[in-house]
Design a protein around this motif. Structure first.
Motif, mmCIF file in Angstrom:
data_model
loop_
_atom_site.group_PDB
_atom_site.id
_atom_site.type_symbol
_atom_site.label_atom_id
_atom_site.label_comp_id
_atom_site.label_asym_id
_atom_site.label_seq_id
_atom_site.Cartn_x
_atom_site.Cartn_y
_atom_site.Cartn_z
ATOM 1 N N GLU A 348 0.833 -1.207 0.000
ATOM 2 C CA GLU A 348 0.000 0.000 0.000
ATOM 3 C C GLU A 348 0.865 1.254 0.000
ATOM 4 O O GLU A 348 0.536 2.251 -0.653
ATOM 5 C CB GLU A 348 -0.923 -0.010 1.215
ATOM 6 C CG GLU A 348 -2.074 -0.994 1.110
ATOM 7 C CD GLU A 348 -2.889 -1.053 2.386
ATOM 8 O OE1 GLU A 348 -2.626 -0.236 3.301
ATOM 9 O OE2 GLU A 348 -3.788 -1.913 2.482
ATOM 10 N N ILE A 349 1.968 1.195 0.723
ATOM 11 C CA ILE A 349 2.909 2.330 0.728
ATOM 12 C C ILE A 349 3.467 2.554 -0.671
ATOM 13 O O ILE A 349 3.546 3.694 -1.155
ATOM 14 C CB ILE A 349 4.043 2.073 1.743
ATOM 15 C CG1 ILE A 349 3.472 2.015 3.166
ATOM 16 C CG2 ILE A 349 5.116 3.155 1.640
ATOM 17 C CD1 ILE A 349 4.443 1.468 4.198
ATOM 18 N N GLU A 350 3.837 1.463 -1.349
ATOM 19 C CA GLU A 350 4.375 1.579 -2.705
ATOM 20 C C GLU A 350 3.316 2.096 -3.681
ATOM 21 O O GLU A 350 3.622 2.891 -4.579
ATOM 22 C CB GLU A 350 4.895 0.216 -3.177
ATOM 23 C CG GLU A 350 6.057 -0.324 -2.369
ATOM 24 C CD GLU A 350 7.252 0.616 -2.366
ATOM 25 O OE1 GLU A 350 7.693 1.019 -3.467
ATOM 26 O OE2 GLU A 350 7.748 0.942 -1.277
ATOM 27 N N ALA A 351 2.065 1.652 -3.498
ATOM 28 C CA ALA A 351 0.994 2.133 -4.375
ATOM 29 C C ALA A 351 0.792 3.627 -4.208
ATOM 30 O O ALA A 351 0.576 4.364 -5.184
ATOM 31 C CB ALA A 351 -0.303 1.381 -4.073
ATOM 32 N N GLY A 352 0.867 4.117 -2.973
ATOM 33 C CA GLY A 352 0.744 5.558 -2.739
ATOM 34 C C GLY A 352 1.875 6.342 -3.373
ATOM 35 O O GLY A 352 1.657 7.428 -3.922
ATOM 36 N N LEU A 353 3.087 5.797 -3.327
ATOM 37 C CA LEU A 353 4.226 6.467 -3.955
ATOM 38 C C LEU A 353 4.067 6.520 -5.471
ATOM 39 O O LEU A 353 4.389 7.532 -6.106
ATOM 40 C CB LEU A 353 5.522 5.736 -3.586
ATOM 41 C CG LEU A 353 5.973 5.872 -2.123
ATOM 42 C CD1 LEU A 353 7.100 4.899 -1.813
ATOM 43 C CD2 LEU A 353 6.405 7.308 -1.824
ATOM 44 N N ALA A 358 6.312 9.437 -7.353
ATOM 45 C CA ALA A 358 7.473 9.748 -6.518
ATOM 46 C C ALA A 358 8.751 9.198 -7.138
ATOM 47 O O ALA A 358 8.777 8.089 -7.663
ATOM 48 C CB ALA A 358 7.278 9.149 -5.125
ATOM 49 N N GLY A 359 9.802 9.982 -7.062
ATOM 50 C CA GLY A 359 11.115 9.548 -7.517
ATOM 51 C C GLY A 359 11.905 8.960 -6.368
ATOM 52 O O GLY A 359 11.430 8.902 -5.218
ATOM 53 N N PRO A 360 13.144 8.522 -6.629
ATOM 54 C CA PRO A 360 13.963 7.897 -5.570
ATOM 55 C C PRO A 360 14.153 8.789 -4.354
ATOM 56 O O PRO A 360 14.175 8.293 -3.224
ATOM 57 C CB PRO A 360 15.295 7.633 -6.287
ATOM 58 C CG PRO A 360 14.950 7.537 -7.737
ATOM 59 C CD PRO A 360 13.811 8.478 -7.947
ATOM 60 N N ASP A 361 14.286 10.110 -4.575
ATOM 61 C CA ASP A 361 14.531 11.008 -3.451
ATOM 62 C C ASP A 361 13.354 11.080 -2.491
ATOM 63 O O ASP A 361 13.541 11.348 -1.292
ATOM 64 C CB ASP A 361 14.856 12.413 -3.969
ATOM 65 C CG ASP A 361 16.176 12.456 -4.703
ATOM 66 O OD1 ASP A 361 17.006 11.546 -4.457
ATOM 67 O OD2 ASP A 361 16.389 13.364 -5.533
ATOM 68 N N LEU A 362 12.140 10.872 -2.980
ATOM 69 C CA LEU A 362 10.960 10.871 -2.117
ATOM 70 C C LEU A 362 10.657 9.475 -1.581
ATOM 71 O O LEU A 362 10.189 9.317 -0.444
ATOM 72 C CB LEU A 362 9.752 11.413 -2.879
ATOM 73 C CG LEU A 362 8.411 11.431 -2.121
ATOM 74 C CD1 LEU A 362 8.533 12.270 -0.846
ATOM 75 C CD2 LEU A 362 7.292 11.967 -3.006
ATOM 76 N N ARG A 363 10.929 8.444 -2.388
ATOM 77 C CA ARG A 363 10.631 7.081 -1.958
ATOM 78 C C ARG A 363 11.444 6.680 -0.730
ATOM 79 O O ARG A 363 10.929 6.038 0.182
ATOM 80 C CB ARG A 363 10.885 6.093 -3.101
ATOM 81 C CG ARG A 363 9.785 6.082 -4.148
ATOM 82 C CD ARG A 363 9.831 4.814 -4.976
ATOM 83 N NE ARG A 363 11.024 4.748 -5.795
ATOM 84 C CZ ARG A 363 11.097 5.149 -7.061
ATOM 85 N NH1 ARG A 363 10.037 5.667 -7.644
ATOM 86 N NH2 ARG A 363 12.211 5.031 -7.739
ATOM 87 N N GLN A 370 7.462 5.050 6.891
ATOM 88 C CA GLN A 370 6.245 4.236 6.928
ATOM 89 C C GLN A 370 6.516 2.732 6.870
ATOM 90 O O GLN A 370 5.852 1.951 7.565
ATOM 91 C CB GLN A 370 5.324 4.630 5.769
ATOM 92 C CG GLN A 370 4.841 6.064 5.849
ATOM 93 C CD GLN A 370 3.921 6.425 4.689
ATOM 94 O OE1 GLN A 370 3.667 5.610 3.807
ATOM 95 N NE2 GLN A 370 3.442 7.659 4.672
ATOM 96 N N ALA A 371 7.457 2.303 6.026
ATOM 97 C CA ALA A 371 7.663 0.863 5.827
ATOM 98 C C ALA A 371 8.574 0.248 6.888
ATOM 99 O O ALA A 371 8.393 -0.919 7.254
ATOM 100 C CB ALA A 371 8.237 0.605 4.432
ATOM 101 N N ALA A 372 9.554 1.002 7.377
ATOM 102 C CA ALA A 372 10.508 0.441 8.337
ATOM 103 C C ALA A 372 9.823 -0.101 9.594
ATOM 104 O O ALA A 372 10.176 -1.196 10.068
ATOM 105 C CB ALA A 372 11.566 1.484 8.696
ATOM 106 N N PRO A 373 8.831 0.600 10.189
ATOM 107 C CA PRO A 373 8.149 0.013 11.368
ATOM 108 C C PRO A 373 7.431 -1.301 11.053
ATOM 109 O O PRO A 373 7.406 -2.210 11.889
ATOM 110 C CB PRO A 373 7.140 1.110 11.759
ATOM 111 C CG PRO A 373 7.690 2.369 11.196
ATOM 112 C CD PRO A 373 8.371 1.972 9.929
#
Length: 471
Positions: A348-353, A358-363, A370-373
């Motif tokens: 879901e995080i990837e879908a939002g990006l 979003a480019g690498p600098d925002l991803r 969001q994903a690390a936790p």
């Protein structure tokens, strides 16, 4: 006496009719069930015993064969209207799509007979237009080059022939392109193309002739392949996967052997297929000889070997493969559903990006936030549940794969240019399943053919051309 006591008492003619109707319904249900069972049994017998190459029966196949029995047991009573089938045609009128503007248009004006008879007596007040989409079958064209000869004194002149793709060969560029597209884009093997040319167009072309044309086309496109390869290897990030394909080998007359298409690509870029007769390390190692950068793959051990002792290469894992194993375990152990929900949060995080382009600098910062936790939660849960799970169970296998791959699976968070999974390269492989005939070629080892080039053409998921060549 005892038998008579068990018989139902019938007090009226109406009750007798109801009893007979119920029995008729029971008989109908049983006949339907018996018919369905008979059909399923016949299909199973034909599949299991009907040929020389019998297939083993999987429990899932038996379950599929027995589907529908529950529906047979619950037939609706005769006096109740049956539910219309789900496949009943819709009453909605289909919307006609607008035809593309680039199509060649043929206009046909239909005049009324009265107007044709007395054109001066009528005044045009408008017109109605109706579109029809038609198809003109492909056709062969014989192009004849005529070169007059001239002489002046002792000198004779004649215009040179235009450059040909195959010197002194028969095909023009259009025909050669059609054969290549038919084989690799439309998945028509050469014998089938030869049959189409013969039966529909009356043109006899031998299959070996078409194979020679393919070989020449691959040679012409070799520079394109080299440029694609140079750009991919210079990009610093590659996804890699392999797929098995049967091929005919001169070492095994009349039998096929197992070969592999190794696939290399980068999201948003081109894709290359590299043909090898082995799934071993030698093929990709030669292809990536000078490559430095990131490699993303599934858990196949060869990929880890490609990065071992190569400090300028970094391996990344694929969350799609890890998720697939938890998905396979969901029916056996309901704890797998929790892991699927957590992995779903990562996607879901990837879908939002992607929605935000979003480019690498925002991803990278978004993933860290969001994903690390979610990844930490998954790691703790796997360490807690793995000791309490049978290693050979499906959940146990899913946990073992994810834990073995964990350092590679969590790495993508800190690298915005790396995708969460290897799905794009797997999608690029999919067209090969439709036309695996193009890899069924003879592997020739004689010195006379060692320099020949074989090519593979396909259209990628991003609309880019994919091309591979193997000697």
């Amino acid at each position: 006496m005892s038998d008579a006591a068990t018989l139902p008492t019938i007090d009226s003619l109406e009750e007798a009719r109801e009893l007979l109707a119920a029995k008729d319904h029971t008989i109908e249900r049983l006949e339907c069930e018996a018919k369905l069972l008979r059909q399923k049994l016949e299909a199973l017998i034909a599949r299991h015993f009907g040929g020389k190459k019998n297939e083993a029966v999987d429990p899932a196949q038996l379950e599929l064969l027995l589907k529908g029995l529950e529906a047979a047991r619950t037939l609706p009573p005769k006096d109740e209207p049956a539910t219309p089938p789900a496949c009943a045609p819709s009453k909605r009128k289909p919307r006609r799509q607008k035809l593309p503007d680039h199509l060649e248009t043929e206009e046909i004006v239909l005049e009324p007979e009265e107007v044709k008879a007395q054109p001066d007596a009528w005044r045009k007040i408008g017109e109605e237009r109706t579109e029809e989409l038609d198809w003109l079958p492909a056709k062969f064209l014989r192009r004849l080059y005529i070169r007059p000869k001239y002489v002046r004194g002792e000198r004779i002149v004649i215009a040179p022939l235009p450059a040909r793709l195959i010197e002194q060969g028969l095909p023009g560029p259009g025909l050669l392109t059609q054969v290549v597209l038919g084989k690799y884009e439309d998945h028509l093997p050469l014998y089938r193309q030869a049959k189409i040319f013969r039966e529909r167009h009356g043109v006899e072309l031998a299959r070996q002739t078409l194979a020679d044309w393919i070989e020449h086309a691959a040679a012409w496109l070799r520079p394109v392949y080299e440029e694609i390869k140079r750009n991919l290897l210079g990009g610093g990030y590659l996804q890699i996967d392999e797929t098995p394909i049967k091929y005919l080998s001169s070492d095994q007359k009349g039998r096929s052997a197992q070969g592999y298409l190794w696939t290399y690509g980068r999201p948003g870029s081109d894709v290359i297929f590299d043909w090898q007769t082995s799934r071993g390390r030698a093929g990709p190692e030669a292809f990536l000889r000078d490559y430095e950068g990131k490699l993303q793959s599934d858990g196949y051990g060869v990929y880890e070997a490609l990065c071992r002792d190569r400090p300028n290469r970094e391996l990344f894992g694929c969350w799609a493969h890890a998720r697939r194993k938890f998905y396979e375990a969901r029916e056996e152990d309901r704890r797998a559903a929790w892991f699927l929900r957590q992995i779903g949060m990562l996607y879901e995080i990837e879908a939002g990006l992607r929605k935000r382009n979003a480019g690498p600098d925002l991803r990278e910062p978004t993933r860290q936030w969001q994903a690390a936790p979610v990844l930490r939660r998954l790691d703790r849960a796997m360490k807690l549940i793995a000791p309490k799970t049978l290693p050979q169970s499906r959940l146990g296998q899913a946990l073992r794969y994810a834990r073995d791959q964990w350092p590679l699976l969590e790495k993508y968070v800190a690298h915005g240019e790396v995708a969460i999974d290897n799905n794009l390269i797997e999608n690029a492989i999919r067209p090969t399943a439709l036309g695996k005939n193009y890899a069924k070629v003879s592997v020739m080892r004689s010195s006379a053919t060692s320099g020949r080039v074989r090519g593979l053409f396909s259209r990628g998921g991003h609309g880019n051309w994919e091309f591979s060549v193997s000697a």
